[in-house]
Design a protein around this motif. Sequence first.
Motif, PDB file in Angstrom:
ATOM      1  N   VAL A  37       0.851  -1.186   0.000  1.00 46.49           N
ATOM      2  CA  VAL A  37       0.000   0.000   0.000  1.00 46.49           C
ATOM      3  C   VAL A  37       0.891   1.241   0.000  1.00 46.49           C
ATOM      4  CG1 VAL A  37      -1.733   1.304   1.291  1.00 46.49           C
ATOM      5  CG2 VAL A  37      -1.828  -1.211   1.238  1.00 46.49           C
ATOM      6  N   THR A  38       0.594   2.190  -0.867  1.00 43.11           N
ATOM      7  CA  THR A  38       1.279   3.478  -0.861  1.00 43.11           C
ATOM      8  C   THR A  38       0.639   4.328   0.234  1.00 43.11           C
ATOM      9  OG1 THR A  38       1.716   3.354  -3.238  1.00 43.11           O
ATOM     10  CG2 THR A  38       1.785   5.543  -2.224  1.00 43.11           C
ATOM     11  N   VAL A  39       1.471   4.892   1.098  1.00 45.83           N
ATOM     12  CA  VAL A  39       0.978   5.719   2.202  1.00 45.83           C
ATOM     13  C   VAL A  39       1.446   7.150   1.980  1.00 45.83           C
ATOM     14  CG1 VAL A  39       1.004   6.111   4.692  1.00 45.83           C
ATOM     15  CG2 VAL A  39       0.977   3.762   3.791  1.00 45.83           C
ATOM     16  N   ALA A  40       0.490   8.082   2.058  1.00 52.10           N
ATOM     17  CA  ALA A  40       0.791   9.503   1.868  1.00 52.10           C
ATOM     18  C   ALA A  40       0.171  10.312   2.992  1.00 52.10           C
ATOM     19  CB  ALA A  40       0.236   9.978   0.529  1.00 52.10           C
ATOM     20  N   LEU A  59       8.338   6.928   5.011  1.00 46.22           N
ATOM     21  CA  LEU A  59       7.539   7.173   3.810  1.00 46.22           C
ATOM     22  C   LEU A  59       8.432   7.735   2.711  1.00 46.22           C
ATOM     23  CD1 LEU A  59       4.432   8.805   5.516  1.00 46.22           C
ATOM     24  CD2 LEU A  59       4.791   6.399   4.923  1.00 46.22           C
ATOM     25  N   ASN A  60       8.253   7.232   1.492  1.00 49.67           N
ATOM     26  CA  ASN A  60       9.133   7.622   0.394  1.00 49.67           C
ATOM     27  C   ASN A  60       8.445   8.337  -0.756  1.00 49.67           C
ATOM     28  OD1 ASN A  60      11.556   6.446   1.457  1.00 49.67           O
ATOM     29  ND2 ASN A  60      10.661   4.457   1.000  1.00 49.67           N
ATOM     30  N   GLY A  61       7.147   8.464  -0.714  1.00 47.15           N
ATOM     31  CA  GLY A  61       6.436   8.976  -1.881  1.00 47.15           C
ATOM     32  C   GLY A  61       6.014  10.424  -1.796  1.00 47.15           C
ATOM     33  N   ASN A  62       4.953  10.725  -2.527  1.00 48.35           N
ATOM     34  CA  ASN A  62       4.392  12.061  -2.590  1.00 48.35           C
ATOM     35  C   ASN A  62       3.435  12.273  -1.425  1.00 48.35           C
ATOM     36  OD1 ASN A  62       5.638  12.505  -5.144  1.00 48.35           O
ATOM     37  ND2 ASN A  62       4.019  11.303  -6.091  1.00 48.35           N
ATOM     38  N   HIS A  63       3.357  13.529  -0.990  1.00 50.07           N
ATOM     39  CA  HIS A  63       2.472  13.899   0.106  1.00 50.07           C
ATOM     40  C   HIS A  63       1.771  15.203  -0.246  1.00 50.07           C
ATOM     41  CE1 HIS A  63       4.405  10.799   2.496  1.00 50.07           C
ATOM     42  NE2 HIS A  63       5.553  11.284   2.053  1.00 50.07           N
ATOM     43  N   ILE A  64       0.653  15.442   0.423  1.00 51.60           N
ATOM     44  CA  ILE A  64      -0.143  16.636   0.192  1.00 51.60           C
ATOM     45  C   ILE A  64       0.108  17.596   1.354  1.00 51.60           C
ATOM     46  CG2 ILE A  64      -2.479  17.533  -0.099  1.00 51.60           C
ATOM     47  CD1 ILE A  64      -3.204  14.547  -0.951  1.00 51.60           C
ATOM     48  N   PHE A  65       0.580  18.806   1.024  1.00 51.62           N
ATOM     49  CA  PHE A  65       0.887  19.817   2.031  1.00 51.62           C
ATOM     50  C   PHE A  65       0.044  21.068   1.790  1.00 51.62           C
ATOM     51  CE2 PHE A  65       4.749  17.279   1.354  1.00 51.62           C
ATOM     52  CZ  PHE A  65       4.990  16.827   2.640  1.00 51.62           C
ATOM     53  N   PHE A  66       0.038  21.956   2.768  1.00 56.42           N
ATOM     54  CA  PHE A  66      -0.675  23.231   2.646  1.00 56.42           C
ATOM     55  C   PHE A  66      -2.133  23.018   2.238  1.00 56.42           C
ATOM     56  CE2 PHE A  66       3.777  24.374   1.531  1.00 56.42           C
ATOM     57  CZ  PHE A  66       4.033  25.300   2.519  1.00 56.42           C
ATOM     58  N   ASP A  67      -2.774  21.998   2.780  1.00 54.29           N
ATOM     59  CA  ASP A  67      -4.183  21.695   2.486  1.00 54.29           C
ATOM     60  C   ASP A  67      -4.447  21.539   0.989  1.00 54.29           C
ATOM     61  OD1 ASP A  67      -5.079  21.656   5.183  1.00 54.29           O
ATOM     62  OD2 ASP A  67      -5.027  23.843   5.206  1.00 54.29           O
ATOM     63  N   GLY A  68      -3.484  20.995   0.266  1.00 59.19           N
ATOM     64  CA  GLY A  68      -3.678  20.707  -1.155  1.00 59.19           C
ATOM     65  C   GLY A  68      -2.975  21.657  -2.098  1.00 59.19           C
ATOM     66  N   ALA A  69      -2.396  22.733  -1.592  1.00 65.33           N
ATOM     67  CA  ALA A  69      -1.713  23.690  -2.474  1.00 65.33           C
ATOM     68  C   ALA A  69      -0.394  23.135  -3.005  1.00 65.33           C
ATOM     69  CB  ALA A  69      -1.465  25.008  -1.751  1.00 65.33           C
ATOM     70  N   LEU A  70       0.128  22.096  -2.363  1.00 64.78           N
ATOM     71  CA  LEU A  70       1.390  21.498  -2.800  1.00 64.78           C
ATOM     72  C   LEU A  70       1.318  19.981  -2.677  1.00 64.78           C
ATOM     73  CD1 LEU A  70       4.427  21.926  -3.616  1.00 64.78           C
ATOM     74  CD2 LEU A  70       4.930  21.872  -1.165  1.00 64.78           C
ATOM     75  N   TYR A  72       4.040  17.053  -3.136  1.00 62.74           N
ATOM     76  CA  TYR A  72       5.498  17.138  -3.155  1.00 62.74           C
ATOM     77  C   TYR A  72       6.106  15.875  -2.563  1.00 62.74           C
ATOM     78  CZ  TYR A  72      10.018  19.320  -1.746  1.00 62.74           C
ATOM     79  OH  TYR A  72      11.336  19.644  -1.564  1.00 62.74           O
ATOM     80  N   ASN A  73       7.236  15.466  -3.132  1.00 63.49           N
ATOM     81  CA  ASN A  73       8.009  14.369  -2.575  1.00 63.49           C
ATOM     82  C   ASN A  73       9.242  14.972  -1.918  1.00 63.49           C
ATOM     83  OD1 ASN A  73       9.885  12.259  -2.142  1.00 63.49           O
ATOM     84  ND2 ASN A  73       8.867  11.020  -3.688  1.00 63.49           N
ATOM     85  N   PRO A  74       9.249  15.101  -0.583  1.00 67.99           N
ATOM     86  CA  PRO A  74      10.372  15.746   0.091  1.00 67.99           C
ATOM     87  C   PRO A  74      11.698  15.009  -0.047  1.00 67.99           C
ATOM     88  CG  PRO A  74       8.558  15.347   1.625  1.00 67.99           C
ATOM     89  CD  PRO A  74       8.199  14.708   0.332  1.00 67.99           C
ATOM     90  N   ARG A  75      11.646  13.697  -0.163  1.00 69.17           N
ATOM     91  CA  ARG A  75      12.911  12.944  -0.278  1.00 69.17           C
ATOM     92  C   ARG A  75      13.587  13.176  -1.623  1.00 69.17           C
ATOM     93  NH1 ARG A  75      13.303   7.890   3.605  1.00 69.17           N
ATOM     94  NH2 ARG A  75      11.974   8.696   5.238  1.00 69.17           N
ATOM     95  N   LEU A  76      12.770  13.343  -2.676  1.00 69.49           N
ATOM     96  CA  LEU A  76      13.314  13.604  -4.011  1.00 69.49           C
ATOM     97  C   LEU A  76      13.311  15.091  -4.358  1.00 69.49           C
ATOM     98  CD1 LEU A  76      11.558  10.738  -6.039  1.00 69.49           C
ATOM     99  CD2 LEU A  76      13.854  10.743  -5.024  1.00 69.49           C
ATOM    100  N   GLU A  77      12.727  15.914  -3.471  1.00 68.72           N
ATOM    101  CA  GLU A  77      12.556  17.349  -3.699  1.00 68.72           C
ATOM    102  C   GLU A  77      11.870  17.608  -5.038  1.00 68.72           C
ATOM    103  OE1 GLU A  77      16.172  19.519  -3.014  1.00 68.72           O
ATOM    104  OE2 GLU A  77      16.431  18.630  -1.028  1.00 68.72           O
ATOM    105  N   ASN A  78      10.784  16.856  -5.259  1.00 70.39           N
ATOM    106  CA  ASN A  78      10.062  16.904  -6.528  1.00 70.39           C
ATOM    107  C   ASN A  78       8.639  17.435  -6.307  1.00 70.39           C
ATOM    108  OD1 ASN A  78       9.409  16.431  -9.221  1.00 70.39           O
ATOM    109  ND2 ASN A  78       8.776  14.342  -8.814  1.00 70.39           N
ATOM    110  N   LYS A  79       8.336  18.583  -6.941  1.00 68.01           N
ATOM    111  CA  LYS A  79       6.988  19.148  -6.878  1.00 68.01           C
ATOM    112  C   LYS A  79       6.134  18.506  -7.966  1.00 68.01           C
ATOM    113  CE  LYS A  79       8.385  23.795  -5.585  1.00 68.01           C
ATOM    114  NZ  LYS A  79       8.324  25.209  -6.017  1.00 68.01           N
ATOM    115  N   ILE A  80       5.007  17.935  -7.569  1.00 66.15           N
ATOM    116  CA  ILE A  80       4.062  17.339  -8.503  1.00 66.15           C
ATOM    117  C   ILE A  80       2.993  18.367  -8.880  1.00 66.15           C
ATOM    118  CG2 ILE A  80       2.411  15.446  -8.843  1.00 66.15           C
ATOM    119  CD1 ILE A  80       5.411  14.607  -8.349  1.00 66.15           C
ATOM    120  N   HIS A  81       2.565  19.129  -7.885  1.00 64.29           N
ATOM    121  CA  HIS A  81       1.548  20.169  -8.075  1.00 64.29           C
ATOM    122  C   HIS A  81       1.852  21.310  -7.110  1.00 64.29           C
ATOM    123  CE1 HIS A  81      -2.363  22.159  -8.314  1.00 64.29           C
ATOM    124  NE2 HIS A  81      -2.403  22.126  -6.994  1.00 64.29           N
TER     125      HIS A  81
END
Length: 152
Positions: A37-40, A59-70, A72-81
Amino acid sequence: MQCELLVIDVDGTIVDGSGNICERDIKAINQAIEKGVTVALSTGRVPLACKKIIEILNLNGNHIFFDGALVYNPRLENKIHCQPINRDAVLKAVEYSRSTDTYLELYTHDRFYADRSNWTDEVHKTFFGVSILLEDLENIGRTEDVLKMETI
């Protein structure tokens, strides 16, 4: 049907009022990950304020921050949205805060700004692991992508 994605709120859900995650929750999340299971995380917090949680839960994947404004994958420093606040709105908030002597904080994806210090600085540092940068908020509003504004 197996669950493929588990999205978890942070404050008041897996993190208690003291900033801790109970062992039972850590174990359950680890079991879900072991089953594929992917956990975010999904939170109003900034990424830096979730660093410890992400490490504890491994946790290694993408997460939702700022109530959805971002997203982001902090480990890869990759912005998805990334959906910043309109610059004019930020500048109006800065102008208002100055005219009313209201304390204002501006957040970018990786920084936390204010133009003066106050009692919340220690709370941010101790509880969230985020240190304030004292800067001219008008300049920040003109040059940075602000994702969250907060008054105290």
